[in-house]
Design a protein around this motif. Structure first.
Motif, PDB file in Angstrom:
ATOM      1  N   VAL A  17      66.937 -63.621  -3.207  1.00 24.15           N
ATOM      2  CA  VAL A  17      65.957 -64.671  -3.513  1.00 24.15           C
ATOM      3  C   VAL A  17      64.890 -64.724  -2.426  1.00 24.15           C
ATOM      4  N   LEU A  18      65.314 -64.626  -1.163  1.00 22.85           N
ATOM      5  CA  LEU A  18      64.348 -64.609  -0.064  1.00 22.85           C
ATOM      6  C   LEU A  18      63.396 -63.429  -0.214  1.00 22.85           C
ATOM      7  N   GLY A  19      63.937 -62.280  -0.583  1.00 23.05           N
ATOM      8  CA  GLY A  19      63.100 -61.104  -0.766  1.00 23.05           C
ATOM      9  C   GLY A  19      62.087 -61.286  -1.884  1.00 23.05           C
ATOM     10  N   LEU A  20      62.495 -61.919  -2.973  1.00 24.55           N
ATOM     11  CA  LEU A  20      61.554 -62.180  -4.070  1.00 24.55           C
ATOM     12  C   LEU A  20      60.418 -63.096  -3.608  1.00 24.55           C
ATOM     13  N   LEU A  21      60.768 -64.126  -2.851  1.00 27.36           N
ATOM     14  CA  LEU A  21      59.749 -65.054  -2.359  1.00 27.36           C
ATOM     15  C   LEU A  21      58.814 -64.372  -1.363  1.00 27.36           C
ATOM     16  N   ILE A  22      59.392 -63.595  -0.451  1.00 27.62           N
ATOM     17  CA  ILE A  22      58.562 -62.860   0.501  1.00 27.62           C
ATOM     18  C   ILE A  22      57.688 -61.847  -0.235  1.00 27.62           C
ATOM     19  N   GLY A  23      58.244 -61.218  -1.273  1.00 27.69           N
ATOM     20  CA  GLY A  23      57.463 -60.268  -2.053  1.00 27.69           C
ATOM     21  C   GLY A  23      56.261 -60.919  -2.704  1.00 27.69           C
ATOM     22  N   SER A  24      56.436 -62.163  -3.188  1.00 31.50           N
ATOM     23  CA  SER A  24      55.308 -62.893  -3.760  1.00 31.50           C
ATOM     24  C   SER A  24      54.220 -63.116  -2.713  1.00 31.50           C
ATOM     25  N   PHE A  25      54.635 -63.458  -1.492  1.00 36.21           N
ATOM     26  CA  PHE A  25      53.674 -63.635  -0.399  1.00 36.21           C
ATOM     27  C   PHE A  25      53.024 -62.308  -0.021  1.00 36.21           C
ATOM     28  N   LEU A  26      53.779 -61.213  -0.084  1.00 33.94           N
ATOM     29  CA  LEU A  26      53.221 -59.910   0.267  1.00 33.94           C
ATOM     30  C   LEU A  26      52.100 -59.502  -0.679  1.00 33.94           C
ATOM     31  N   PRO A  60      58.430 -65.996  -8.624  1.00 36.00           N
ATOM     32  CA  PRO A  60      58.472 -64.532  -8.617  1.00 36.00           C
ATOM     33  C   PRO A  60      59.133 -63.949  -9.859  1.00 36.00           C
ATOM     34  N   VAL A  61      58.511 -62.962 -10.432  1.00 39.92           N
ATOM     35  CA  VAL A  61      58.978 -62.177 -11.585  1.00 39.92           C
ATOM     36  C   VAL A  61      59.072 -63.031 -12.844  1.00 39.92           C
ATOM     37  N   VAL A  62      59.765 -64.181 -12.768  1.00 39.89           N
ATOM     38  CA  VAL A  62      60.023 -65.011 -13.942  1.00 39.89           C
ATOM     39  C   VAL A  62      58.722 -65.471 -14.586  1.00 39.89           C
ATOM     40  N   SER A  63      57.789 -65.954 -13.760  1.00 40.79           N
ATOM     41  CA  SER A  63      56.528 -66.451 -14.313  1.00 40.79           C
ATOM     42  C   SER A  63      55.758 -65.339 -15.007  1.00 40.79           C
ATOM     43  N   TRP A  64      55.748 -64.164 -14.417  1.00 41.48           N
ATOM     44  CA  TRP A  64      55.036 -63.034 -15.032  1.00 41.48           C
ATOM     45  C   TRP A  64      55.638 -62.704 -16.395  1.00 41.48           C
ATOM     46  N   ARG A  81      51.955 -54.669 -10.965  1.00 40.50           N
ATOM     47  CA  ARG A  81      52.271 -54.444  -9.556  1.00 40.50           C
ATOM     48  C   ARG A  81      52.859 -55.680  -8.912  1.00 40.50           C
ATOM     49  N   TYR A  82      52.422 -56.866  -9.328  1.00 32.08           N
ATOM     50  CA  TYR A  82      52.884 -58.096  -8.681  1.00 32.08           C
ATOM     51  C   TYR A  82      54.394 -58.287  -8.822  1.00 32.08           C
ATOM     52  N   PRO A  83      54.957 -58.253 -10.028  1.00 29.94           N
ATOM     53  CA  PRO A  83      56.415 -58.384 -10.109  1.00 29.94           C
ATOM     54  C   PRO A  83      57.156 -57.191  -9.519  1.00 29.94           C
ATOM     55  N   LEU A  84      56.543 -56.000  -9.546  1.00 28.71           N
ATOM     56  CA  LEU A  84      57.210 -54.838  -8.961  1.00 28.71           C
ATOM     57  C   LEU A  84      57.332 -54.975  -7.441  1.00 28.71           C
ATOM     58  N   VAL A  85      56.294 -55.519  -6.806  1.00 29.55           N
ATOM     59  CA  VAL A  85      56.366 -55.757  -5.358  1.00 29.55           C
ATOM     60  C   VAL A  85      57.451 -56.781  -5.054  1.00 29.55           C
ATOM     61  N   GLU A  86      57.516 -57.830  -5.850  1.00 27.58           N
ATOM     62  CA  GLU A  86      58.544 -58.859  -5.647  1.00 27.58           C
ATOM     63  C   GLU A  86      59.945 -58.284  -5.823  1.00 27.58           C
ATOM     64  N   LEU A  87      60.129 -57.511  -6.885  1.00 26.51           N
ATOM     65  CA  LEU A  87      61.443 -56.906  -7.135  1.00 26.51           C
ATOM     66  C   LEU A  87      61.809 -55.904  -6.044  1.00 26.51           C
ATOM     67  N   SER A  88      60.852 -55.107  -5.617  1.00 22.55           N
ATOM     68  CA  SER A  88      61.127 -54.102  -4.593  1.00 22.55           C
ATOM     69  C   SER A  88      61.529 -54.757  -3.277  1.00 22.55           C
ATOM     70  N   THR A  89      60.833 -55.818  -2.913  1.00 16.22           N
ATOM     71  CA  THR A  89      61.163 -56.509  -1.672  1.00 16.22           C
ATOM     72  C   THR A  89      62.544 -57.152  -1.773  1.00 16.22           C
ATOM     73  N   GLY A  90      62.832 -57.778  -2.900  1.00 13.50           N
ATOM     74  CA  GLY A  90      64.163 -58.344  -3.095  1.00 13.50           C
ATOM     75  C   GLY A  90      65.248 -57.282  -3.013  1.00 13.50           C
ATOM     76  N   VAL A 111      62.586 -58.006   8.333  1.00 15.85           N
ATOM     77  CA  VAL A 111      61.210 -58.255   8.781  1.00 15.85           C
ATOM     78  C   VAL A 111      60.404 -56.963   8.728  1.00 15.85           C
ATOM     79  N   VAL A 112      60.970 -55.884   9.259  1.00 12.38           N
ATOM     80  CA  VAL A 112      60.258 -54.606   9.275  1.00 12.38           C
ATOM     81  C   VAL A 112      60.100 -54.049   7.864  1.00 12.38           C
ATOM     82  N   LEU A 113      61.114 -54.210   7.022  1.00  6.89           N
ATOM     83  CA  LEU A 113      61.009 -53.724   5.646  1.00  6.89           C
ATOM     84  C   LEU A 113      59.937 -54.476   4.865  1.00  6.89           C
ATOM     85  N   ALA A 114      59.853 -55.784   5.071  1.00  2.10           N
ATOM     86  CA  ALA A 114      58.813 -56.562   4.393  1.00  2.10           C
ATOM     87  C   ALA A 114      57.431 -56.088   4.830  1.00  2.10           C
TER      88      ALA A 114
END
Length: 267
Positions: A17-26, A60-64, A81-90, A111-114
């Motif tokens: 879940v944290l990764g999905l949220l960070i992915g949205s910010f990314l 993240p992802v759900v809204s799209w 690309r937006y949901p893919l970035v979120e999924l990839s980060t998660g 942190v480094v992966l994000a």
């Protein structure tokens, strides 16, 4: 560093879940940082009609999926690309938690992966690795390494620092030797951060990750030239290969290094 015991599903779910949220910010970072725009304000808006993104449309992802990939206001398509970035980060957050458990290393790794996800996309599009993103990655890795040293003793520090020095020497040497034509300063700045993270795991992951970046880059370059998509003198961003090699070293470097030593008869 020894990986902690495999964490429970709750820990991995929270990381996901944290990764999905960070992915949205990314997604915001990838769009705004190369343009020199603030990542804090204004809030996200549709690039077609300018309508602000409502909180319910920013999950993240759900809204799209619920919006079927279109803006609620003007129905213009929203890039996949937006949901893919979120999924990839998660996904990479969960993999780090699964591989390294509840540990200081996992903290530094996520942190480094994000930062790496953002760098990967920005370098592909703009052929640059912004220093502020590298700075965030460096601070996260150093803070986590310091925490690990405080908890488990300072022995972990020296291999990590030495590895960072090796990566800096290799990439800095290439940059100096080619007068900046072989790669950019962004690659040189990012290299020791990745070297620190991999050297923390040991010399096997570090050397595998270092070499893999060049091997992957060479193979992709040959394929692009053979297919006619780029010319021999075309500039291909190296950052995605640098990052891909580091990820390979992080998750499979120890096994690959042991296999290599076995093949050459050193084990």
């Amino acid at each position: 560093m020894n990986a902690a015991s495999l964490p429970g599903g709750t820990f991995l779910a929270l990381l996901g879940v944290l990764g999905l949220l960070i992915g949205s910010f990314l997604n915001v970072v990838v769009h705004r940082v190369p343009l020199g725009l603030s990542i804090a304000s204004p809030g996200s808006a549709c690039p077609a009609c300018g309508d602000p993104v409502r909180p319910r449309d920013n999950v993240p992802v759900v809204s799209w999926l619920l919006l079927r990939g279109r803006c609620r206001g003007c129905a213009e398509p929203i890039s996949v690309r937006y949901p893919l970035v979120e999924l990839s980060t998660g996904l990479v957050f969960v993999l780090a938690g699964w591989r390294f458990g509840v540990s200081a290393y996992t903290l530094g790794a996520v942190v480094v992966l994000a930062a790496g996800v953002a760098h990967f996309l920005i370098d592909l599009e703009h052929q640059r690795l912004p220093f502020p993103i590298t700075g965030v990655a460096a601070c996260g890795a150093l803070a986590a390494l310091g925490l690990d040293a405080a908890l488990n003793g300072p022995d972990v520090l020296w291999p990590a620092v030495a590895s960072a020095g090796v990566w800096l020497a290799v990439y800095g040497g290439i940059w100096l030797g080619t007068a900046g034509r072989g790669m950019g300063l962004g690659d040189v700045a990012l290299a020791p951060v990745l070297g620190l993270l991999l050297g923390w795991l040991g010399w096997g992951p570090s050397l595998v990750g270092l070499g893999a970046g060049f091997v992957i880059g060479g193979l992709v370059g040959v394929a692009l030239i053979a297919s006619g998509r780029v010319g021999r003198r075309a500039r291909v961003p190296h950052g995605p290969f640098l990052l891909s090699g580091a990820v390979l070293g992080m998750f499979a470097g120890a096994s690959l290094w042991e296999g290599y030593l076995g093949v050459v008869g050193l084990t």
